[in-house]
Enzyme design. Structure first.
Site, PDB file in Angstrom:
ATOM      1  N   GLY A 173     -35.896   1.404  -6.832  1.00 34.41           N
ATOM      2  CA  GLY A 173     -35.954   1.586  -8.277  1.00 34.41           C
ATOM      3  C   GLY A 173     -36.026   3.061  -8.610  1.00 34.41           C
ATOM      4  O   GLY A 173     -36.567   3.871  -7.848  1.00 34.41           O
ATOM      5  N   GLU A 174     -35.440   3.411  -9.760  1.00 38.12           N
ATOM      6  CA  GLU A 174     -35.429   4.823 -10.160  1.00 38.12           C
ATOM      7  C   GLU A 174     -36.852   5.340 -10.320  1.00 38.12           C
ATOM      8  O   GLU A 174     -37.674   4.741 -10.990  1.00 38.12           O
ATOM      9  CB  GLU A 174     -34.648   4.988 -11.465  1.00 38.12           C
ATOM     10  CG  GLU A 174     -33.160   4.757 -11.309  1.00 38.12           C
ATOM     11  CD  GLU A 174     -32.367   5.320 -12.471  1.00 38.12           C
ATOM     12  OE1 GLU A 174     -32.776   6.341 -13.032  1.00 38.12           O
ATOM     13  OE2 GLU A 174     -31.332   4.721 -12.816  1.00 38.12           O
ATOM     14  N   GLY A 175     -37.120   6.470  -9.723  1.00 37.91           N
ATOM     15  CA  GLY A 175     -38.451   7.052  -9.735  1.00 37.91           C
ATOM     16  C   GLY A 175     -39.204   6.752  -8.461  1.00 37.91           C
ATOM     17  O   GLY A 175     -39.820   7.633  -7.861  1.00 37.91           O
TER      18      GLY A 175
END
Length: 659
Positions: free
Chosen positions: A547-549
């Site tokens: 997931g982004e982050g």
């Protein structure tokens, strides 16, 4: 036209399927229609064909005008291109057009080029166009060369025109089935669901509260973060926030600061003098160079105060095809509650977590994702987020996103800014079970293509791209990058949304990309393309998909370790650093180790000084002066501390030659 949002439609169908009647119903609400007849005149001896043509003429209203192109197949493309935006054209049909194209009277001709010209004319036309064509691909292969040539040419024409049209319908037994898009899309203006991706939102989405309170910064339970070593100085932000403070609008050409152009190279040069074994840090030297340039010192320190910004803004329409309903909202709630992978990694890194709600985006295949006012508010809101983080002492921002359809919307931004093709930048769509959903991927590709076709005559400046294609999360992320640049705060990018924001931010302030660091491309084609355009070489090739982050947070301990190692290692003795042997010498004032007595004869024994060995207890009381990074003693017999007078110089226990 009774089909909302589409300007060009291809109607396919078999013989006597009702395709012409259905096509005529699509333009029934137009005040005037130009009927373009493509077939050659009927043979006087063929009464059955003449009857069919007469039936077609009878169905046309008196307000329609008829135009024939049978004398020259190339003329059809000219008719479509020259049509105005207020005109409606019905072309019936492409089968007759291909028949004339293959007529020996029009040969030799480049059939492929003529079909390509027709498809390009459909894309470029400003008129509302409905084209009718027989579908011959479902029947048997013709037995004659002429029949096979007709089927091949018509199949190629149908494919090219279908790709150029906004929508394609197949009529079977009078019943239309929409092939493109796969399902009817509601008109813009349907209320947005509160916890999902189905439906659409108004084109003028609710403006971001750019002057209201910012979201709460969460602090997951973490071990105490290491403090910055005493004496370390960080570059003080020198650029305030004139755009927001004075009420001016963020605009291209802003003069924002650049990282220190000397500190980075000096840090890399210093690495070459450290007591590092082997080839040193390899590609991770770029971490030291980046940190040195953004901190303004050749001896950068590890990032201690880190904040993660998780942007949650859903996109509706075809870009969200295959997205699980409510999944993005669940991830946002999970992060706010301090649960899930992102919160756990933030806790492990001692980072704060701030979940930011971005305005939802309308379907980009029908109209703009946001209106101009919402774009302005989103940019300023993102800038405020970065400024507040800098005021709170944050030294590193990590940018992530979790909105439904965010990847496809970011890909649309990259297609518009980098000139790519949609299939090359759209990642695979996975179901909840981990299976690949090719049907959803194709819908996303078609949606991005239709959005680019819709905006082909729109300006391609930064704010227009955000309004037409990007949506709220990309706009807020762009504002964060600009605000972080103004306050000299570096940003770790992670995923398509952050990279798409970087592509837009460079057109507003080219300095922004120099404050960004990309840890891992994650195997995403959009990230690879944007990184190449922005000059951001990924540090790692782990292909993380957390997931982004979360991907950046997983690698952050490694980056901190590299900075800590580069800041703590001594200079190599060859470059003037302390010698390892000096650490093994006894401290000043300590008794020197006695030398072994030389062999003497019995007659000289009385003249020898009285050398008494030290008691074992005194030897044990000697301080331990072994250096912290001393090399281990070789196993087995080796050189002793006492050597004969003619044994030559004492070897260096470190293994290095004397300098």
């Amino acid at each position: 036209m009774s089909v909302e949002g589409w300007n060009t439609v291809l109607v396919l169908g078999g013989i006597r399927s009702g395709k012409s009647e259905f096509a005529e119903s699509l333009v029934a609400d137009a005040p005037t229609v130009r009927y373009v007849a493509t077939s050659a005149a009927a043979d006087p001896d063929d009464t059955e064909w003449a009857t069919r043509l007469a039936a077609h003429r009878t169905r046309r209203p008196g307000s329609w005008t008829t135009e024939e192109t049978a004398d020259d197949p190339r003329r059809l493309a000219d008719v479509l291109t020259s049509a105005g935006p207020n005109e409606t054209l019905l072309v019936d049909d492409l089968g007759g057009w291909v028949t004339v194209l293959l007529d020996p009277a029009h040969q030799p001709a480049d059939d492929v080029a003529t079909i390509t010209e027709l498809a390009d004319a459909v894309r470029a036309s400003e008129a509302r166009i409905v084209l009718v064509s027989p579908e011959v691909g479902l029947s048997l292969v013709p037995t004659t060369p002429l029949g096979r040539a007709f089927a091949d040419a018509l199949g190629a024409a149908n494919r090219a025109v279908a790709d150029a049209c906004d929508a394609v319908a197949l009529v079977v037994a009078g019943q239309p089935a929409w092939l493109k898009p796969s399902a009817p899309v509601p008109s813009v203006g349907v209320p947005t669901p509160t916890d999902g991706v189905a439906g659409t939102v108004p084109a003028a989405a609710a403006a971001v509260p750019s002057d209201g309170p910012l979201p709460e910064v969460l602090t997951p339970t973490v071990p105490p973060a290491p403090q910055t070593p005493a004496g370390t100085t960080w570059t003080t932000p020198t650029v305030a926030l004139p755009v927001v403070a004075t009420g001016l609008v963020i605009q291209p050409g802003m003069e924002l600061p650049m990282p220190d152009e000397y500190a980075g190279p000096q840090a890399v040069q210093r690495l070459g003098t450290l007591d590092l074994p082997g080839a040193g840090l390899g590609v991770l030297e770029r971490v030291v160079e980046f940190a040195a340039a953004t901190q303004g010192t050749p001896t950068p320190t590890p990032w201690t105060d880190v904040r993660v910004l998780l942007l949650h803004g859903d996109h509706t329409g075809g870009v969200a095809a295959g997205a699980q309903v409510g999944e993005s909202a669940r991830l946002a709630r999970q992060a706010r509650a301090g649960r899930g992978a992102l919160a756990r990694l933030a806790a492990e890194n001692g980072a704060g977590l701030q979940v930011v709600d971005a305005p939802p985006a309308a379907p980009i295949e029908h109209g703009p994702a946001l209106d101009a006012d919402t774009v302005e508010s989103a940019l300023r809101y993102g800038w405020r987020l970065a400024e507040e983080a800098a005021e709170a002492g944050v030294r590193l921002l990590v940018l992530g996103a979790c909105g439904a359809g965010a990847e496809a919307a970011a890909a649309a931004v990259l297609v518009a800014t980098a000139g790519a093709e949609a299939p090359t930048v759209l990642g695979r769509v996975h179901t909840a079970d981990g299976e690949i959903d090719d049907a959803a991927w194709m819908v996303r590709c078609a949606t991005v293509r239709d959005a680019l076709h819709r905006t082909r005559r729109s300006p391609r400046d930064a704010k227009d791209i955000l309004a037409e294609l990007g949506g709220g999360d990309v706009a807020v992320a762009c504002g964060v990058l600009l605000g972080a640049t103004a306050r000299r705060v570096p940003v770790l990018l992670d995923g398509p949304v952050g990279l798409a924001a970087g592509m837009v931010a460079r057109d507003l302030a080219g300095q922004a990309r120099h404050w960004c660091l990309l840890v891992d491309h994650g195997g995403h084609p959009a990230v690879r393309l944007a990184a190449d355009v922005l000059g951001l070489t990924p540090l790692l090739d782990l292909r993380l998909d957390l997931g982004e982050g979360a991907n950046a947070l997983a690698a952050l301990p490694l980056l901190r370790s590299v900075l800590a190692l580069a800041g703590s290692l001594p200079v190599h003795p060859h470059h003037g650093g302390p010698d390892d042997d000096a650490a093994a010498d006894p401290p000043a004032g300590a008794a020197a180790e006695p030398e072994s007595p030389a062999p003497v004869s019995a007659g000289d024994e009385a003249t020898q000084p009285d050398v008494t060995p030290e008691p074992a207890g005194e030897q044990a009381a000697q301080p331990d002066v072994t250096p912290e990074f001393a090399e281990p003693t070789p196993a087995g017999p080796g050189p002793t501390t006492t050597a004969p007078a003619d044994a030559g110089p004492e070897p260096d226990p470190s293994g290095r030659r004397a300098g």
